[in-house]
Design an enzyme around this catalytic site. Structure first.
Site, PDB file in Angstrom:
ATOM      1  N   LYS A 299     -55.066 -34.255  14.627  1.00  0.00           N
ATOM      2  CA  LYS A 299     -53.865 -33.997  15.423  1.00  0.00           C
ATOM      3  C   LYS A 299     -53.144 -35.300  15.794  1.00  0.00           C
ATOM      4  O   LYS A 299     -51.913 -35.366  15.748  1.00  0.00           O
ATOM      5  CB  LYS A 299     -54.241 -33.202  16.671  1.00  0.00           C
TER       6      LYS A 299
ATOM      7  N   PHE B 177     -63.247 -27.894  20.670  1.00  0.00           N
ATOM      8  CA  PHE B 177     -62.702 -26.560  20.449  1.00  0.00           C
ATOM      9  C   PHE B 177     -62.058 -26.474  19.066  1.00  0.00           C
ATOM     10  O   PHE B 177     -61.230 -27.291  18.698  1.00  0.00           O
ATOM     11  CB  PHE B 177     -61.662 -26.233  21.527  1.00  0.00           C
ATOM     12  N   GLN B 178     -62.450 -25.494  18.299  1.00  0.00           N
ATOM     13  CA  GLN B 178     -61.960 -25.243  16.935  1.00  0.00           C
ATOM     14  C   GLN B 178     -62.166 -26.426  15.994  1.00  0.00           C
ATOM     15  O   GLN B 178     -61.401 -26.636  15.069  1.00  0.00           O
ATOM     16  CB  GLN B 178     -60.489 -24.804  16.948  1.00  0.00           C
TER      17      GLN B 178
ATOM     18  N   MET C  83     -67.043  -0.207  -9.546  1.00  0.00           N
ATOM     19  CA  MET C  83     -67.807  -1.032 -10.471  1.00  0.00           C
ATOM     20  C   MET C  83     -69.275  -1.090 -10.071  1.00  0.00           C
ATOM     21  O   MET C  83     -70.171  -1.051 -10.917  1.00  0.00           O
ATOM     22  CB  MET C  83     -67.206  -2.443 -10.552  1.00  0.00           C
TER      23      MET C  83
ATOM     24  N   GLU D 182     -55.559 -16.132   6.740  1.00  0.00           N
ATOM     25  CA  GLU D 182     -55.470 -17.349   5.935  1.00  0.00           C
ATOM     26  C   GLU D 182     -55.974 -17.147   4.501  1.00  0.00           C
ATOM     27  O   GLU D 182     -55.522 -17.833   3.582  1.00  0.00           O
ATOM     28  CB  GLU D 182     -56.222 -18.510   6.595  1.00  0.00           C
TER      29      GLU D 182
END
Ligand SMILES: Cc1ncc(C[n+]2csc(CCOP(=O)(O)OP(=O)(O)O)c2C)c(N)n1
Lengths: 173, 562
Positions: B163, B113-114, B477, B51
């Site tokens: 949802k 959940f999630q 760097m 993502e």
């Protein structure tokens, strides 16, 4: 620049997440909020936050700029103590027996211009509005007798100058 | 029209002119994905491999096109993986709309959940965010999201949709958002301030312009050019302002800041009027604030009132749209050439060329291929027409210092956040947004491995991006800082790398590795000529340093050439 007490007032649309956004602005700069009050303002559906901080004028300007940037914020102001009328409110819960046994208690209530909110068999509740120092003074006076519970509100304030929020809102329409 | 919330999401995106989104599916966003399947002819979805890649790709798309980039993810880990890209977009003012799925309304706050409080998590790094819990809120909120993301100083917006709101049906209608009561995206231009600024510029002996991304975001490139040419004022740029003015414009004096050019940094502390256009005095640009341009009167053209006087005290603040402001000031400006003053920049540039640039572009030390000469080679074959997307590190500074640009929106890099892993996915987005242009990503061996999985997205979509990894087998760097400020103690900066070419070939991407200088030209030529994506690994000198450099906390006139 020296630290001073500033009262920041924020007029905003009513929105669930806004408190989080605003407090984050202080958190990010590691600035402690001394007191916070949120309520409805004189305008319908417009909330008003009153936030008290101790910091420099440069910082407070910067913070107010960041607060105003938030989408739901209509306008934010900051004022010094001299520029506002402000007070806090406190409630003292004290055992009822004292009211009858300790004559001095009644004098304290009278002299401090506080009001009795309620009296029950076991306790009575005193409400006192005023500056922080006045409330602290009263606290010290009650303390020797025993305070069952004590609570103090955040600062509420109005500015001495005009804050043209209604006119500002008109221009947005 | 009675439709589900999920279908409404798609229809809203179409109403906003979106035809491309980046994302990754999962449980809480499945109703939306199901609609994406139905609408695939009109709305193209690119399946990234992580993502974070979706947000960076959407950023690349937005930066190359000027349109809003869109990323979609599921709840919980999908949503949290977006956060780095969102934070990057926030600090670099990139317009993004991110849509995340969320558990059903009745489960909110139950540690389902999630379930993640993505509104809470993303609050400090979004311009605005909102949780939708009812289908009927979808059109209004998405319309607001696009309006907020693209208006004023642009930024990322996150919309979290439960949802149930995706499943529920409601009567759909769409109206674009054109204003929000409490939100003033562009302050009204004050013509008195414009006149004040003009008077100050006309009276200046040594005026200096520094321009930033505001020019690009405000589409004021033409105005900037006209302003510079009429006033004769030399102009330097911040890393995000790069490409707003063609590299070879005679009044373009180079880059400001930590690894910027010698002249513009040094002379910042000599100019009498400093004209800041659409830039925010980032600390990488100013160095030590207490000694920054103290002798100069500062004029700040800025869209965001909170930026004025935040870091640098201004004499005149011109708030508003920079294009409008430049249009207004142009007729008030005296035509001048400031030749003597400009010569000071040229003299210092000569010193920089002799001490740094010549050696970087044509190394004689016998050490190995330099990053600078690789960039020169890319210039040679791109002729300054490519979009260069750079990652973060030494190669980024070399890319920004040496890449040549003929046109605007051609330099895409992570400026404010400095996010390693940015370039590969951002290049995908840039190329998809501007398919007619050549897009070359310049990446270090470290940053490449932060989002290397997006090679899979390149393979699957066949997007023809060119990828150049400048491999110095170090986190270069950081190693440079260790060398200069930590007594050569190279703690955890040496990289033992895999066979990158084999990995790229594993993704069926044409690849080549160059270790010898004499092979560089042909390899870059082959890459640029390729119609398909191409991976080029260049083994570069291991311990090269980027100079000039202003050490952190030092003042701009303490810029070091070695
Ligand atoms: C996500 C992230 N982690 C850590 C850093 C700190 N950092 C800045 S530059 C750099 C080294 C980059 O190495 P490499 O990608 O190999 O590029 P080089 O400097 O060698 O060109 C690191 C670790 C960062 N900017 N971003």
């Amino acid at each position: 620049m020296e630290d001073k007490t500033f009262t920041i007032s924020v007029y905003s649309e009513n929105n669930v997440g806004l408190l989080n956004r605003i407090s984050g602005i202080f958190l990010k700069r590691h600035i402690n909020i001394l007191s916070l009050n949120v309520s409805e303002s004189e305008i319908e559906n417009v909330s008003r936050f009153i936030i008290v901080v101790n910091t420099t004028e440069k910082w407070v300007q910067n913070i107010v700029g960041q607060i105003e940037k938030q989408i739901e914020v209509i306008k934010a102001f900051y004022h010094t103590d001299e520029e506002t009328i402000y007070l806090e409110n406190a409630l003292f819960k004290i055992a009822s027996s004292l009211l009858f046994d300790e004559k001095q208690i009644q004098n304290i209530i009278k002299d401090s211009q506080s009001t009795i909110v309620t009296v029950s068999r076991d306790f009575f509740v005193i409400s006192k509005s005023g500056r922080r120092s006045e409330i602290e003074e009263l606290y010290e006076k009650f303390k020797p007798y025993g305070i069952m519970q004590f609570v103090r509100s955040g600062r509420i304030s109005v500015s001495k100058e005009k804050m043209e929020i209604s006119t500002l809102l008109e221009t947005f329409k | 029209m009675r439709i589900s919330g999920a279908e409404a999401v798609i229809r809203c995106l179409l109403e906003e002119g979106v035809d491309l989104v980046y994302g990754y599916p999962g449980g809480a966003i499945m109703p939306v994905y199901d609609e994406l399947y139905k609408f695939q002819d009109q709305l193209h979805h690119v399946l990234v491999r992580h993502e974070q890649g979706a947000t960076h790709a959407a950023q690349g798309y937005a930066r190359a096109t000027g349109k809003v980039g869109v990323a979609i993810a599921t709840s919980g880990p999908g949503a949290t993986n977006l956060v780095t890209g969102i934070a990057d977009a926030q600090i670099d003012s990139t317009p993004l709309v991110c849509i995340t799925g969320q558990v059903g309304r009745h489960l909110l706050g139950s540690d389902a959940f999630q379930e993640t409080d993505i509104i809470g998590i993303s609050t400090p790094v979004t311009k605005w965010n909102f949780q939708i819990t009812e289908a009927s809120q979808i059109p209004e909120i998405i319309a607001k999201a696009f309006y907020i993301a693209r208006s004023g100083r642009p930024g990322p917006v996150l919309i979290d949709i439960t949802k149930n709101a995706q499943f529920d049906e409601f009567d759909f209608s769409y109206e674009k958002c054109t204003g929000i009561r409490s939100y003033v995206p562009v302050p009204k231009l004050n013509l008195d301030k414009v006149a004040e600024a003009a008077a100050l510029i006309n009276s200046a002996k040594k005026p200096f312009i520094v321009f930033g991304q505001g020019i690009i975001l405000g589409q004021a490139e033409e105005q900037l050019k006209a302003f510079i040419e009429k006033s004769g004022v030399p102009a330097g740029w911040t890393i995000l302002g790069l490409s707003a003015l063609p590299t070879d414009h005679p009044l373009n004096v180079g880059m400001l800041g930590m690894h910027g050019n010698y002249g513009p940094n040094l002379l910042t502390n000599e100019c009498d009027v400093l004209i800041a256009l659409g830039m925010r005095f980032d600390d990488r640009v100013t160095g030590k604030l207490s000694t920054y341009a103290k002798q100069a009167k500062v004029i700040h053209f800025e869209i965001d009132p909170a930026e004025v006087d935040k870091n640098v005290k201004t004499e005149v603040a011109v708030l508003g749209d920079v294009k409008e402001a430049l249009n207004a000031i142009l007729p008030l400006i005296d035509a001048k050439s400031h030749d003597l003053w400009h010569n000071e920049f040229k003299e210092l540039y000569k010193i920089e060329v002799e001490t740094v640039i010549n050696e970087e572009l044509n190394p004689t030390n016998g050490k190995g291929i330099s990053m600078g000469e690789t960039l020169e080679m890319i210039n040679k074959h791109s002729k300054g027409d490519a979009i260069i997307v750079s990652d973060v590190g030494q190669h980024q500074m070399f890319a920004c210092r040496y890449a040549k640009f003929n046109s605007t929106k051609s330099n895409i890099t992570s400026g404010g956040l400095g996010t390693m892993g940015f370039a590969l996915p951002a290049a995908i987005g840039a190329k998809m947004g501007k398919p007619e242009r050549e897009v070359v990503a310049i990446i270090g061996d470290g940053g490449f491995q932060m989002t290397i999985q997006e090679l899979g997205t390149i393979f699957q979509t066949q997007v023809p991006v060119k990828i150049v990894v400048l491999n110095n087998e170090f986190l270069g760097m950081v190693r440079q800082w260790q060398e200069l400020f930590f007594d050569n103690r190279y703690a955890s900066t040496k990289m033992i790398n895999p066979n990158f070419v084999a990995i790229a070939e594993g993704y069926h991407i044409k690849s080549k590795k160059v270790t010898q200088r004499e092979d560089l030209d042909a390899a870059v030529a082959e890459m640029m000529a390729s119609k398909d994506s191409y991976f080029l690994e260049v083994m570069v000198e291991k311990e090269n340093n980027v100079f000039p450099m202003i050490p952190t906390g030092a003042c701009v006139s303490e810029i070091r050439l070695s």
